[in-house]
Structures are given as structure tokens and as C-alpha cells.
Design an enzyme around this catalytic site. Sequence first.
Site, PDB file in Angstrom:
ATOM      1  N   ASP A   9       0.871  -1.184   0.000  1.00  0.00           N
ATOM      2  CA  ASP A   9       0.000   0.000   0.000  1.00  0.00           C
ATOM      3  C   ASP A   9       0.903   1.226   0.000  1.00  0.00           C
ATOM      4  OD1 ASP A   9      -1.901   2.118   0.725  1.00  0.00           O
ATOM      5  OD2 ASP A   9      -3.252   0.472   1.258  1.00  0.00           O
ATOM      6  N   ILE A 330      15.558 -68.673 -12.038  1.00  0.00           N
ATOM      7  CA  ILE A 330      15.701 -69.131 -13.423  1.00  0.00           C
ATOM      8  C   ILE A 330      17.042 -69.859 -13.570  1.00  0.00           C
ATOM      9  CG2 ILE A 330      15.813 -68.413 -15.841  1.00  0.00           C
ATOM     10  CD1 ILE A 330      14.183 -65.960 -15.109  1.00  0.00           C
ATOM     11  N   ASN A 337      22.235 -64.235 -20.640  1.00  0.00           N
ATOM     12  CA  ASN A 337      22.824 -62.903 -20.744  1.00  0.00           C
ATOM     13  C   ASN A 337      24.146 -62.923 -21.508  1.00  0.00           C
ATOM     14  OD1 ASN A 337      20.884 -61.314 -19.471  1.00  0.00           O
ATOM     15  ND2 ASN A 337      21.706 -61.741 -17.432  1.00  0.00           N
ATOM     16  N   GLU A 372      17.437 -62.766 -11.079  1.00  0.00           N
ATOM     17  CA  GLU A 372      16.557 -63.718 -11.747  1.00  0.00           C
ATOM     18  C   GLU A 372      15.753 -64.518 -10.721  1.00  0.00           C
ATOM     19  OE1 GLU A 372      20.677 -65.798 -11.686  1.00  0.00           O
ATOM     20  OE2 GLU A 372      19.895 -63.769 -11.853  1.00  0.00           O
TER      21      GLU A 372
END
Length: 460
Positions: A9, A330, A337, A372
Amino acid sequence: MTGRILVVDDVATNRIVMKVKLAAACYAVEQADCGHAALAAARSNAPDLILLDVVMPEMSGLEVCRRLKADPETADIPVILITALADHASKMAGLEAGADDFLTKPVDEVTLLARVRSLLRARDTARELRQRGETAPGFAEAAAGFAARERPGRIALIASGPKGAVLWKTALDDRVAGEVSILPRDAALGGFAVEDPEVPDVFVIAADLSHRNEGLRLLSDLRSRPATRHAATVMILPDGDAERAAIALDLGAHDILYDPFDAAELAIRIRAQLGRKRQADRLRASVRLELEMAVTDSLTGLHNRRKGLFELERMLARNSDGLAVMLLDIDHFKQVNDSLGHATGDRVLHMVARRLRGKLDDDALLARIGGEEFLVALPGCNQATALARAEELRQAIAMQPFGLGGATKPLDITLSVGIALSQPGSAETAQSLLDRADAALYGAKALGRDQVTLSTVSAT
């Protein structure tokens, strides 16, 4: 202090009076005497809220508000415009400039403080969601995808009678880009489930429905229910009812308007609330994404190790009928791989996970807990059932070669499985079950792999 507020203000007396009122409510108050100082303070100090006079020399409060909202660094700071100009055009200009509210001098202190509390709550919520969401990987992509799926906004009108609701709808239909519908009070309370796409984005509610304050009670109910908790609400109150306006804001209303209202003003306020609601929805979606990514294996889409072990603990704690814990590995996965590359290995892992998931019921736990290695937990299993289910999983992998496409011939993949059973009433821990299942798994590998072996060690 509960918040930092910038009072702007050009008249020192007005700033001092406002500071006294806000300091009495335990807010930290900063001051600026012109628009340029306000912009500089907003950028450097990032206040939680700005109270901005409209009529100032050199740069009006409207221009300051426009610049604040155009700057990404300050756009989210709530702004309340305060002025002696009581004409409707000035109010509309302020709202169009992006102000969150427009108060006329002399400012009612109760209304002012209620509005300040409401805006600070909303800012705190948005800030917390943003801080959480911005840590999520892929945040920008998720937000963009969410925006692309946004539907038109749903606005529900709950008025004091059918005639009033029709008048509201007629006034809004051409002003709001969304679906405007009239909704009975009971339908608002009981007509929606959590994540229901039909839940309105914005409720416009009369404070008094068939009884005085019934709209306020409805507001409280909507805010307390999961299905409608995040919807925005605009309360319509009798002209000059500042006391109940403050109550509505403290109950969780996002905006208020006095009746009789200007339809154009209500439309502006609805559009503003719809925009904030969509932003909050995007932020909540990003937070959910972060949580999901923290507990999900990105390769297979299964639970990761952390989530899998957590869920195993929960299953063990609440299951009184015995639990079968299986570790599946697995066989000779390193050879996949080494000979075909890690990309092919990743495809095999994904396909194995999909086959396993297809053989399990919804109440079963399936997680990838190692390179795995997978974890399966089945509730309510005795020895015979556990062996039979493990054999089903083994055969699901071994009996059908994995077709990888291209020149690569289908791969024969097998699993070794170790099982540990938790007996009803046993005090065995999740870790000891895993240890026993792991020992059984090594036993299956020692027997030549592609085997199911049951732990014969009793829990102590």
C-alpha cells in the site's frame, strides 16, 4: 508464525493498520510501498500471501497482480486485492487479473482473516504436493500425459430449490467451458465412489437449502468423504453475511460469493477453482506415480524386493491358515545374458514374470527380489497344495519355449523352486521362512535344477 504476508500500500497508515491486524493473528508481516517494491519483494522473499492495494501511483495493483501471475516464480502466490473502489467493473478487473479475492475498504476483519487462513491452507497443500511430486522420476512426462487426458470440468449446482438451480444453470451454461448440472443434496452425499469419474470438480452450494445452514453442513460432509474431498467448493451466502462467510471458509470452502451474484463473476471464480483443482490433481497423480515407482520393479512391473518383503510380513501377520513361501530362480540365466545379451535377458525376465502372474490368484504375492529370483507367497496352503501349485508354476515356464522373434530360436527356460511352509499358529518370522525357502531352493539346484523342493526343517 503461521505464514508470511506481504502488505502492499502506498499509504503508510494503511500498511500499519493492516500489520497490526495480521500480527495479532500471529502472522509475520512484510511491507512494500509501491508496485515495483512489491514485485521485487515477491521474487526475493517469496511470501505466502500478498495483500495488495489497487490504487497506487506509477503502477496499479491490477498491473502488479498481472505481472505476479505472469511470472512462474510468483504465479502461485495467493493475492487479495484491497481497494476503496466498490464498483463492479473494478472487482471484475481484479479477478480477471488473477486475484484470489477482492475486498473493499473498510475491510471486515473477520472475513479478511478467514480468507487469509483459507488461502494459506490451500497454498500449503499445493506446496507439499509439489515438493513430493517433483522428486518423482518422469514427473514432467506424467504431468503432460495427465493434461492430455483431461476432460471438460464438471460443475454441480446445489441450490435452495429447483427454480433457483435452473436460474443458476441458465446463467452459467454459456460462460463456463464444462458440464454444468443440477445436483440434489442427497445425490451429492451418496452418489459417488472413490475415483468415480463422474465426481464434480466444483460444487456451487447455497448456504441455506431446505433448512438454514444445511448447505454449510453439506460442505462439511463433502470435505470429509474420500470421493468428494478434493473437489472445489464455492459457497453462495446471503448478501452481507460476513460471519457465515468466515465459517464457510474455515469449514473448507475454496471461495465464497454473496447472493444476488453476477453470473460473470461466478463464472470467473469457477474457472479459477477448476484450474487449481486440475493442478492439484496433476500433483497428486505425480505423488502416486512416485510411490508406485518406489515399490515396483521397472523391468517386470512386479513388486520389487522392498515391497515384496513388506507384503510378506503383512500376509504372515494376518494369515492364520498357514502360508506357503516359494523362492523361484531361473536356471542358467547367466548363460542367456552372456550368449544373447542383457536386452534378451531382460525380455526373458519380463516374459517369465507374465507367465507366473497368469498362474496366480489375486490374493497371491509375486515379487522380483533379485536378478533372476522371484518370491511367491500363497495363503491357506497345506503341503500337498503348495507342492501342486509350485509344480504348476515350474511347468508354466518349462513346458513352452520362449519365442523371442527374429532370428533367435525359441529358448528353453526352466525354474528351480524352494518351498517353506508356515504352520497355523506358528510364531515363525518372514525372514526365517525366506531362509528355509532359500535352503530348499539350493537343494533343488543340487538335484539338477528344474525341480521343486520342500524345506523339511521345522521352524523353532
